[in-house]
Design an enzyme around this catalytic site. Structure first.
Site, PDB file in Angstrom:
ATOM      1  NE  ARG A  27      -3.713  -1.801   0.713  1.00 35.10           N
ATOM      2  CZ  ARG A  27      -5.043  -1.817   1.820  1.00 35.10           C
ATOM      3  NH1 ARG A  27      -5.392  -0.661   2.522  1.00 35.10           N
ATOM      4  NH2 ARG A  27      -6.126  -2.485   1.641  1.00 35.10           N
ATOM      5  NE  ARG A  31      -7.251   5.385   3.241  1.00 34.88           N
ATOM      6  CZ  ARG A  31      -8.424   4.519   3.625  1.00 34.88           C
ATOM      7  NH1 ARG A  31      -9.132   4.390   3.962  1.00 34.88           N
ATOM      8  NH2 ARG A  31      -7.552   3.308   4.382  1.00 34.88           N
ATOM      9  NE  ARG A  40      -9.597   9.167  -0.815  1.00 34.62           N
ATOM     10  CZ  ARG A  40      -9.651   8.554   0.189  1.00 34.62           C
ATOM     11  NH1 ARG A  40     -10.112   7.628  -0.498  1.00 34.62           N
ATOM     12  NH2 ARG A  40     -10.324   9.771   0.555  1.00 34.62           N
ATOM     13  CG  ASP A  77      -9.198  -3.557  -3.695  1.00 41.22           C
ATOM     14  OD1 ASP A  77      -8.164  -2.240  -3.051  1.00 41.22           O
ATOM     15  OD2 ASP A  77     -10.192  -4.419  -3.185  1.00 41.22           O
ATOM     16  CE1 TYR A 154     -13.029  -7.177   2.103  1.00 40.92           C
ATOM     17  CE2 TYR A 154     -11.488  -9.404   1.716  1.00 40.92           C
ATOM     18  CZ  TYR A 154     -11.634  -8.408   1.988  1.00 40.92           C
ATOM     19  OH  TYR A 154     -11.113  -7.100   2.992  1.00 40.92           O
TER      20      TYR A 154
HETATM   21  O1  CP3 Z   1      -0.445  -1.488  -1.866  1.00 40.36           O
HETATM   22  C1  CP3 Z   1      -0.443  -0.852  -2.588  1.00 40.36           C
HETATM   23  O2  CP3 Z   1      -0.179   0.272  -2.798  1.00 40.36           O
HETATM   24  C2  CP3 Z   1      -1.155  -1.219  -4.241  1.00 40.36           C
HETATM   25  C3  CP3 Z   1      -2.600  -0.993  -4.436  1.00 40.36           C
HETATM   26  C4  CP3 Z   1      -3.450  -1.991  -3.208  1.00 40.36           C
HETATM   27  C5  CP3 Z   1      -4.217  -1.344  -2.599  1.00 40.36           C
HETATM   28  N1  CP3 Z   1      -5.324  -1.973  -2.116  1.00 40.36           N
HETATM   29  C6  CP3 Z   1      -5.367   0.394  -3.084  1.00 40.36           C
HETATM   30  C7  CP3 Z   1      -6.228   0.165  -2.181  1.00 40.36           C
HETATM   31  C8  CP3 Z   1      -3.363  -3.499  -2.995  1.00 40.36           C
HETATM   32  C9  CP3 Z   1      -2.213  -3.735  -3.397  1.00 40.36           C
HETATM   33  C10 CP3 Z   1      -4.539  -3.404  -2.592  1.00 40.36           C
HETATM   34  C11 CP3 Z   1      -4.556  -4.906  -2.774  1.00 40.36           C
HETATM   35  C12 CP3 Z   1      -5.842  -5.504  -0.985  1.00 40.36           C
HETATM   36  N2  CP3 Z   1      -7.158  -4.782  -0.823  1.00 40.36           N
HETATM   37  C13 CP3 Z   1      -5.893  -6.574  -0.138  1.00 40.36           C
HETATM   38  C14 CP3 Z   1      -5.280  -7.513   0.270  1.00 40.36           C
HETATM   39  C15 CP3 Z   1      -3.779  -7.189   1.160  1.00 40.36           C
HETATM   40  C16 CP3 Z   1      -4.328  -6.691   2.413  1.00 40.36           C
HETATM   41  O3  CP3 Z   1      -4.951  -5.477   3.135  1.00 40.36           O
HETATM   42  O4  CP3 Z   1      -4.993  -7.340   2.628  1.00 40.36           O
HETATM   43  C17 CP3 Z   1      -7.529  -6.393   0.260  1.00 40.36           C
HETATM   44  C18 CP3 Z   1      -7.774  -7.161   1.559  1.00 40.36           C
HETATM   45  C19 CP3 Z   1      -8.607  -5.336  -0.418  1.00 40.36           C
HETATM   46  C20 CP3 Z   1      -9.680  -5.081  -0.235  1.00 40.36           C
HETATM   47  C21 CP3 Z   1      -9.571  -3.306   0.897  1.00 40.36           C
HETATM   48  N3  CP3 Z   1      -9.627  -1.927  -0.203  1.00 40.36           N
HETATM   49  C22 CP3 Z   1     -10.006  -3.003   1.551  1.00 40.36           C
HETATM   50  C23 CP3 Z   1     -10.276  -3.859   2.871  1.00 40.36           C
HETATM   51  C24 CP3 Z   1     -10.171  -1.551   1.730  1.00 40.36           C
HETATM   52  C25 CP3 Z   1     -10.389  -0.548   2.776  1.00 40.36           C
HETATM   53  C26 CP3 Z   1      -9.884  -0.746   3.726  1.00 40.36           C
HETATM   54  C27 CP3 Z   1      -9.128   0.612   3.597  1.00 40.36           C
HETATM   55  O5  CP3 Z   1      -7.643   0.438   4.138  1.00 40.36           O
HETATM   56  O6  CP3 Z   1      -9.359   1.715   3.536  1.00 40.36           O
HETATM   57  C28 CP3 Z   1      -9.704  -1.421   0.445  1.00 40.36           C
HETATM   58  C29 CP3 Z   1      -9.725   0.216   0.176  1.00 40.36           C
HETATM   59  C30 CP3 Z   1      -8.178   0.472  -0.555  1.00 40.36           C
HETATM   60  N4  CP3 Z   1      -7.894  -0.180  -1.466  1.00 40.36           N
HETATM   61  C31 CP3 Z   1      -7.550   1.923  -0.436  1.00 40.36           C
HETATM   62  C32 CP3 Z   1      -5.573   1.215  -1.148  1.00 40.36           C
HETATM   63  C33 CP3 Z   1      -5.137   2.817  -0.956  1.00 40.36           C
HETATM   64  C34 CP3 Z   1      -8.112   2.706   0.404  1.00 40.36           C
HETATM   65  C35 CP3 Z   1      -9.307   3.451  -0.769  1.00 40.36           C
HETATM   66  C36 CP3 Z   1      -9.486   4.983  -0.104  1.00 40.36           C
HETATM   67  O7  CP3 Z   1      -8.343   6.045  -0.939  1.00 40.36           O
HETATM   68  O8  CP3 Z   1     -10.120   5.063   0.110  1.00 40.36           O
END
Ligand code: CP3
Length: 358
Positions: A27, A31, A40, A77, A154
């Site tokens: 990640r 944020r 964003r 994502d 999910y």
């Molecule tokens: O690593 C990176 O920079 C690449 C981008 C990336 C995102 N999600 C961007 C994201 C990657 C590799 C993921 C993987 C992801 N997404 C996983 C596997 C890794 C882990 O965390 O276990 C999972 C389970 C998800 C599903 C997901 N996406 C959730 C549960 C959430 C909400 C939780 C949160 O952190 O807000 C997201 C949203 C998400 N995916 C964000 C980002 C940058 C935040 C969204 C925002 O900008 O509001």
């Protein structure tokens, strides 16, 4: 396409000697960076950001402009795959991901099919091509997907969950239906990752965020076997170079030996295991990626240095380590602290290399 200027990350994944330990952060575009929040806001919401290749490219590059990281990761994502399968992904503010149509009914499960990645997920392939172009060979680009079990969590729960009640009810009452979902999803993930490789991804990672919630037996049957099938189906070489694969089961530290046998080049580790011990357990079968507690970045600069060095020292002067966090970086992280971590990993790992030819 120009030659790769920094291939340290790819070499470490293949357990080849490197001058220092490469690092990237899960990640890393997120944020905690004000510039990410600004992009964003311009996109309007997170999904639009993912689905607009120019903006996805912009945020992918943001952490690389700040820090000398050794890899870029596609901004997207894991839930884009079930979205392409028709489940209707949306992000409710402050609630995380949700699906309009979670998978519960037998007829819906029977109807499920793997999407054509170049059609339904064409925006991801466009982002991969655009990011490769923008990187101009500076560092390699990582593509990724969720594991079938994690995606199924999910898809069946309809969003995040505390107890995974719905998927576990299915696992213990209708395992045939769960296997049907996992089977289709494994095909979808294989096709999706191969399309990313075709578009320019130079390594791929499978995120198994929820496999660690299973019993040892269920982990093998419902998560690991499907990841093994995906790894076996991946394109292994592109433009004359090996395309390494990384498998990461969060909470999977008890099963490293089994993970090391599925054919992936590297395993991701969360922070519950000592990385030196993990290395002794997997021997020279795989490289290891990890494993700083993301919360260590909330500590003082001194504490961050101490924790990073502890991991590097524990791994020791061996090939095959990619430094990373044990899970995604927290949105509350101070960006300056990330700079401290990157500098420490690069400089301290160089000092470890001077003692021998490695
Ligand atoms: O690593 C990176 O920079 C690449 C981008 C990336 C995102 N999600 C961007 C994201 C990657 C590799 C993921 C993987 C992801 N997404 C996983 C596997 C890794 C882990 O965390 O276990 C999972 C389970 C998800 C599903 C997901 N996406 C959730 C549960 C959430 C909400 C939780 C949160 O952190 O807000 C997201 C949203 C998400 N995916 C964000 C980002 C940058 C935040 C969204 C925002 O900008 O509001």
């Amino acid at each position: 396409m120009s030659a790769l200027k920094n291939d340290t990350f790819l070499r470490a994944l293949l357990r080849e000697p490197t001058d220092y330990t490469p690092l990237w952060l899960m990640r890393q575009a997120g944020r905690y960076l004000p510039e990410y929040n600004a992009t964003r806001a311009r996109a309007g919401d997170f999904l639009t950001l993912c689905k607009t290749p120019d903006l996805a490219t912009e945020v992918t590059l943001q952490p690389l402009a700040r820090y000398p990281l050794d890899a870029a990761i596609l901004f997207s994502d894991i839930l884009t795959v079930p979205d392409a399968m028709g489940l209707g992904l949306y992000f409710a503010t402050g609630e995380g991901p949700r699906f309009e149509r979670p998978l519960r009914d037998e007829w819906e499960i029977r109807d499920l099919s793997a999407p054509d990645p170049n059609d339904k997920l064409g925006y991801v392939m466009d982002a991969v091509k655009s990011i490769r172009h923008a990187l101009d060979g500076s560092v390699p680009l990582i593509g990724f997907s969720g594991s079938p079990y994690t995606l199924a969590c999910y898809m069946i729960e309809g969003g995040s969950s505390d107890d995974y009640r719905h998927i576990k009810t299915m696992l213990y009452s209708r395992p045939d239906l769960l296997h049907r979902i996992l089977d289709v999803t494994a095909t979808a993930v294989t096709d999706y990752l191969n399309a990313q490789i075709e578009a320019g991804a130079q390594a791929v990672m499978i995120f198994d965020s929820w496999g660690g919630s299973l019993t040892p037996n269920a982990y093998r049957e419902f998560s690991l076997d499907y990841m093994q099938r995906i790894v076996a189906g991946l394109v292994k070489e592109r433009d004359g170079r090996r395309v390494p694969s990384i498998v990461f089961t969060k909470g999977g530290g008890n099963w490293l030996e089994a993970q090391a046998a599925i054919g992936a080049d590297a395993l991701g580790l969360d922070w519950h295991v000592d990385i030196g011990e993990a290395r002794r357990r997997v021997g020279d079968r795989v490289a290891l990626q990890g494993n700083l507690d993301p919360c260590a970045l909330h500590g003082t600069p001194g504490a961050i240095r101490t924790e990073a060095k502890r991991i590097l020292d524990s791994y020791g002067d061996h090939t095959g380590h990619v430094f990373n966090l044990g899970h995604g970086i927290s949105q509350y992280t101070d960006p300056d602290k990330v700079g401290v971590l990157v500098e420490t990993v690069h400089s301290h790992s160089r000092t470890l290399r001077t003692s021998s030819a490695n």
